[in-house]
Enzyme design. Structure first.
Site, PDB file in Angstrom:
ATOM      1  N   GLY A 159       0.785  -1.236   0.000  1.00  0.00           N
ATOM      2  CA  GLY A 159       0.000   0.000   0.000  1.00  0.00           C
ATOM      3  C   GLY A 159       0.814   1.281   0.000  1.00  0.00           C
TER       4      GLY A 159
ATOM      5  N   TYR B 139      -1.148  -1.475 -11.912  1.00  0.00           N
ATOM      6  CA  TYR B 139      -2.607  -1.482 -12.072  1.00  0.00           C
ATOM      7  C   TYR B 139      -3.095  -0.768 -13.337  1.00  0.00           C
ATOM      8  CZ  TYR B 139      -1.872  -2.879  -7.277  1.00  0.00           C
ATOM      9  OH  TYR B 139      -1.401  -3.527  -6.162  1.00  0.00           O
TER      10      TYR B 139
ATOM     11  N   GLU C 100       4.469  -6.252   1.521  1.00  0.00           N
ATOM     12  CA  GLU C 100       4.055  -6.652   0.172  1.00  0.00           C
ATOM     13  C   GLU C 100       3.862  -5.457  -0.759  1.00  0.00           C
ATOM     14  OE1 GLU C 100       1.318 -10.409   1.644  1.00  0.00           O
ATOM     15  OE2 GLU C 100       0.370  -8.458   1.449  1.00  0.00           O
TER      16      GLU C 100
ATOM     17  N   TYR D 198     -11.362   4.714 -10.423  1.00  0.00           N
ATOM     18  CA  TYR D 198     -11.067   5.303  -9.109  1.00  0.00           C
ATOM     19  C   TYR D 198     -10.961   6.815  -9.145  1.00  0.00           C
ATOM     20  CZ  TYR D 198      -9.078   0.547  -8.761  1.00  0.00           C
ATOM     21  OH  TYR D 198      -8.865  -0.804  -8.826  1.00  0.00           O
TER      22      TYR D 198
ATOM     23  N   ARG E 152      -7.804   3.225 -14.578  1.00  0.00           N
ATOM     24  CA  ARG E 152      -7.831   3.776 -13.220  1.00  0.00           C
ATOM     25  C   ARG E 152      -8.562   5.106 -13.103  1.00  0.00           C
ATOM     26  NH1 ARG E 152      -3.885   5.111 -10.578  1.00  0.00           N
ATOM     27  NH2 ARG E 152      -4.680   4.512  -8.556  1.00  0.00           N
TER      28      ARG E 152
ATOM     29  N   CYS F 251     -15.662   4.688 -27.023  1.00  0.00           N
ATOM     30  CA  CYS F 251     -17.004   5.248 -27.128  1.00  0.00           C
ATOM     31  C   CYS F 251     -17.628   5.442 -25.760  1.00  0.00           C
ATOM     32  CB  CYS F 251     -17.871   4.339 -27.992  1.00  0.00           C
ATOM     33  SG  CYS F 251     -17.246   4.256 -29.646  1.00  0.00           S
ATOM     34  N   GLU F 252     -17.066   6.327 -24.980  1.00  0.00           N
ATOM     35  CA  GLU F 252     -17.478   6.605 -23.604  1.00  0.00           C
ATOM     36  C   GLU F 252     -17.000   8.003 -23.328  1.00  0.00           C
ATOM     37  OE1 GLU F 252     -18.546   4.484 -20.550  1.00  0.00           O
ATOM     38  OE2 GLU F 252     -18.407   2.872 -21.979  1.00  0.00           O
TER      39      GLU F 252
HETATM   40  C1  LIG Z   1      -2.940  -5.222  -3.542  1.00  0.00           C
HETATM   41  C2  LIG Z   1      -2.248  -5.856  -2.417  1.00  0.00           C
HETATM   42  C3  LIG Z   1      -0.929  -5.522  -2.131  1.00  0.00           C
HETATM   43  C4  LIG Z   1      -0.150  -4.487  -2.913  1.00  0.00           C
HETATM   44  O1  LIG Z   1      -0.651  -3.210  -2.757  1.00  0.00           O
HETATM   45  P1  LIG Z   1       0.164  -1.960  -3.374  1.00  0.00           P
HETATM   46  O2  LIG Z   1      -0.742  -0.806  -3.111  1.00  0.00           O
HETATM   47  O3  LIG Z   1       0.355  -2.238  -4.812  1.00  0.00           O
HETATM   48  O4  LIG Z   1       1.447  -1.879  -2.630  1.00  0.00           O
HETATM   49  C5  LIG Z   1      -0.297  -6.178  -1.103  1.00  0.00           C
HETATM   50  N1  LIG Z   1      -0.942  -7.126  -0.370  1.00  0.00           N
HETATM   51  C6  LIG Z   1      -2.223  -7.465  -0.617  1.00  0.00           C
HETATM   52  C7  LIG Z   1      -2.860  -8.514   0.190  1.00  0.00           C
HETATM   53  C8  LIG Z   1      -2.917  -6.848  -1.643  1.00  0.00           C
HETATM   54  O5  LIG Z   1      -4.180  -7.190  -1.867  1.00  0.00           O
END
Ligand SMILES: *Cc1c(COP(=O)(O)O)cnc(C)c1O
Length: 476
Positions: A283, A433, A325, A376, A372, A403-404
């Site tokens: 994240g 993404y 992650e 979002y 995106r 076409c949007e």
């Molecule tokens: C999407 C996701 C991530 C990665 O998120 P980023 O915003 O790309 O860093 C890590 N762990 C889990 C479980 C996720 O669903």
């Protein structure tokens, strides 16, 4: 035709400033090896964007291998250093869902990271890339039996279990194949982070994970610990959470870590269960526009380590092995998308302060290669890429060819007033993404991804052809 008015526009959002020089690149949005040549053209590691567009076509994802590797290393080093004193060790899992192909999976291994997947398809990419099973994780709130089986056959380092029924399914699939499944439990700590804010609540209302809160009796998280420790073919490694995406501050991670460690302490005192690993998810935020100011990874890592250390001391817990992650923060800024401009038009809009102009620059891709903005409301920036311009900047909206009317690539950017058909635009920070969410809407083939390294570009995912698209239609 109206010629666009330059200068500050009343239609511009508050965060967007009129640039002194619309040719300038804001470093934090770009891979480190992208520069504007003195002659005016954008280049990456010595390759001009004009050359790239001619050779590989457009739209085109251009990925800097050196930049990707640098960010991967930076995460590993920053977290290794920050958590060194704690002593439990750190694993960095690259979140494959942000962008994955076999080449990238190999870079991830080279740089000493591990790889998170969340489907059978992502596992297959990892397998074809030669990633050792032990370096893989499998996520998902609705894994199929086949996906669990594939993971066990590959000997994955961990399956992150998302629900009580899934623990039972993992146990029976592992039992049937005579294996031991290594399992983490995904818990929902009641913390949601999104961009500049985070919200901490007691309860969760979302599809992922096992809640720490129980109305009466043991919480789902607690029941899961009991179920996993009782299961003969499960080795319970620890607990996991992922609180959101595009996070700029460490408080959300800190509150999540506190809640998970509190839970660990409870499981230890109540049942004697030691949860040796703590995964704090991904994240980490990146800069898409001038409005985003991500902090150095090392700072965030140090703040997280301080909280974990303090909580472990307070709760008399041994230091857990930590994992994180990151996806977006590794691949996002490494990549830009090249588009070619087609139609240019200026419309008059009734703004709050009377009529005002907005210039639309239509490009040869759009929501099919970057959904995106539609999904979002994500903001991006753009620059004129094939040349520099001395024309004054004009408020512009970069739109796709679908076409949007919502098919927007860059909602608001100041771009030189003389942008014309045939010019190339580059949109930075499209590594995460975008390609993975691409579609064939309107039968547009998905673009190629080229990786640039040592002054050479090579295709790491080829562009689709129209024939590829028709190949699934038995009547075509
Ligand atoms: C999407 C996701 C991530 C990665 O998120 P980023 O915003 O790309 O860093 C890590 N762990 C889990 C479980 C996720 O669903």
């Amino acid at each position: 035709m109206l010629s666009p008015t330059s200068g500050p526009s009343p239609l511009a959002p508050d965060w967007l400033s009129l640039p002194d020089d619309p040719n300038a690149l804001r470093a934090q949005e770009w891979a480190h090896d992208v520069v504007r040549h003195p002659a005016g053209e954008l280049a990456i590691d010595g390759l001009s964007v004009q050359q790239l567009a001619e050779e590989f076509g457009s739209p085109l994802f251009v990925l800097s291998e050196a930049d990707f590797r640098r960010r991967a290393r930076e995460f590993r080093n920053a977290f290794d250093e920050a958590f060194a004193e704690l002593g439990g060790g750190v694993d960095v899992y690259y979140a494959g869902k942000s962008f994955l192909c076999t080449e990238v999976a190999r870079w991830v291994m080279d740089e000493g990271l591990r790889l998170d997947t969340c489907s059978g398809g992502e596992l297959l990419v990892a397998q074809r890339a030669g990633v050792p099973g032990a370096k893989l994780g499998l996520h998902g709130n609705n894994k199929s039996d086949a996906e669990i089986r594939r993971a066990l056959d590959l000997g994955v380092g961990r399956i992150v279990a998302d629900s009580l029924p899934e623990i039972q399914r993992i146990e029976s699939i592992a039992a049937a194949s005579g294996r031991i499944a290594k399992v983490m439990l995904r818990l929902t700590p009641g913390v949601h982070a999104h961009t500049h804010e985070f919200i901490a609540t007691a309860h969760e209302d979302q599809k992922f994970g096992l809640s720490l809160a129980g109305s009466d009796g043991p919480s789902p998280a607690e029941q899961a610990v009991l179920a996993a420790t009782a299961a003969e073919h499960i080795e319970l490694l620890g607990i996991h959470c992922h609180i959101g995406s595009q996070i700029f501050e460490s408080e959300g991670f800190a509150v999540a870590a506190q809640r998970l460690l509190g839970f660990s302490a409870k499981m230890k005192s109540r049942y004697g269960v030691e949860l040796g690993e703590l995964d704090l998810g991904g994240g980490y935020g990146i800069a898409y526009t001038e409005a985003d100011n991500p902090r150095p990874t090392a700072e965030i890592a140090r703040e997280m380590a301080a909280v974990v250390a303090e909580e472990c001391t307070r709760l008399a817990l041994p230091a857990p092995r930590i994992s994180i992650e990151p996806g977006r923060a590794i691949v996002g800024p490494s990549t830009f998308t090249l588009y070619r401009v087609g139609t240019v038009k200026t419309v008059v809009v009734d703004g709050a302060a009377g009529p005002a102009e907005r210039r639309y620059l239509s490009v040869d891709g759009g929501m099919s290669d970057n959904p995106r903005p539609v999904l979002y409301d994500a903001d991006y920036s753009a620059v004129l890429a094939n040349r520099a311009s001395s024309a004054a900047p004009v408020l512009s909206r970069v739109v796709g060819k679908h076409c949007e009317s919502g098919d927007i690539v860059v909602r608001d950017a100041y771009l030189p007033g003389d942008v014309r058909a045939g010019d190339l635009l580059a949109v930075p920070a499209t590594g995460a993404y975008c390609w993975v969410l691409a579609s064939n809407y309107n039968y547009l083939p998905r673009p190629a991804v080229v990786a640039v390294r040592d002054g050479a570009a090579r295709v790491i995912v080829r562009a689709e052809t129209e024939e590829d698209l028709l190949s699934r239609d038995p009547g075509a």
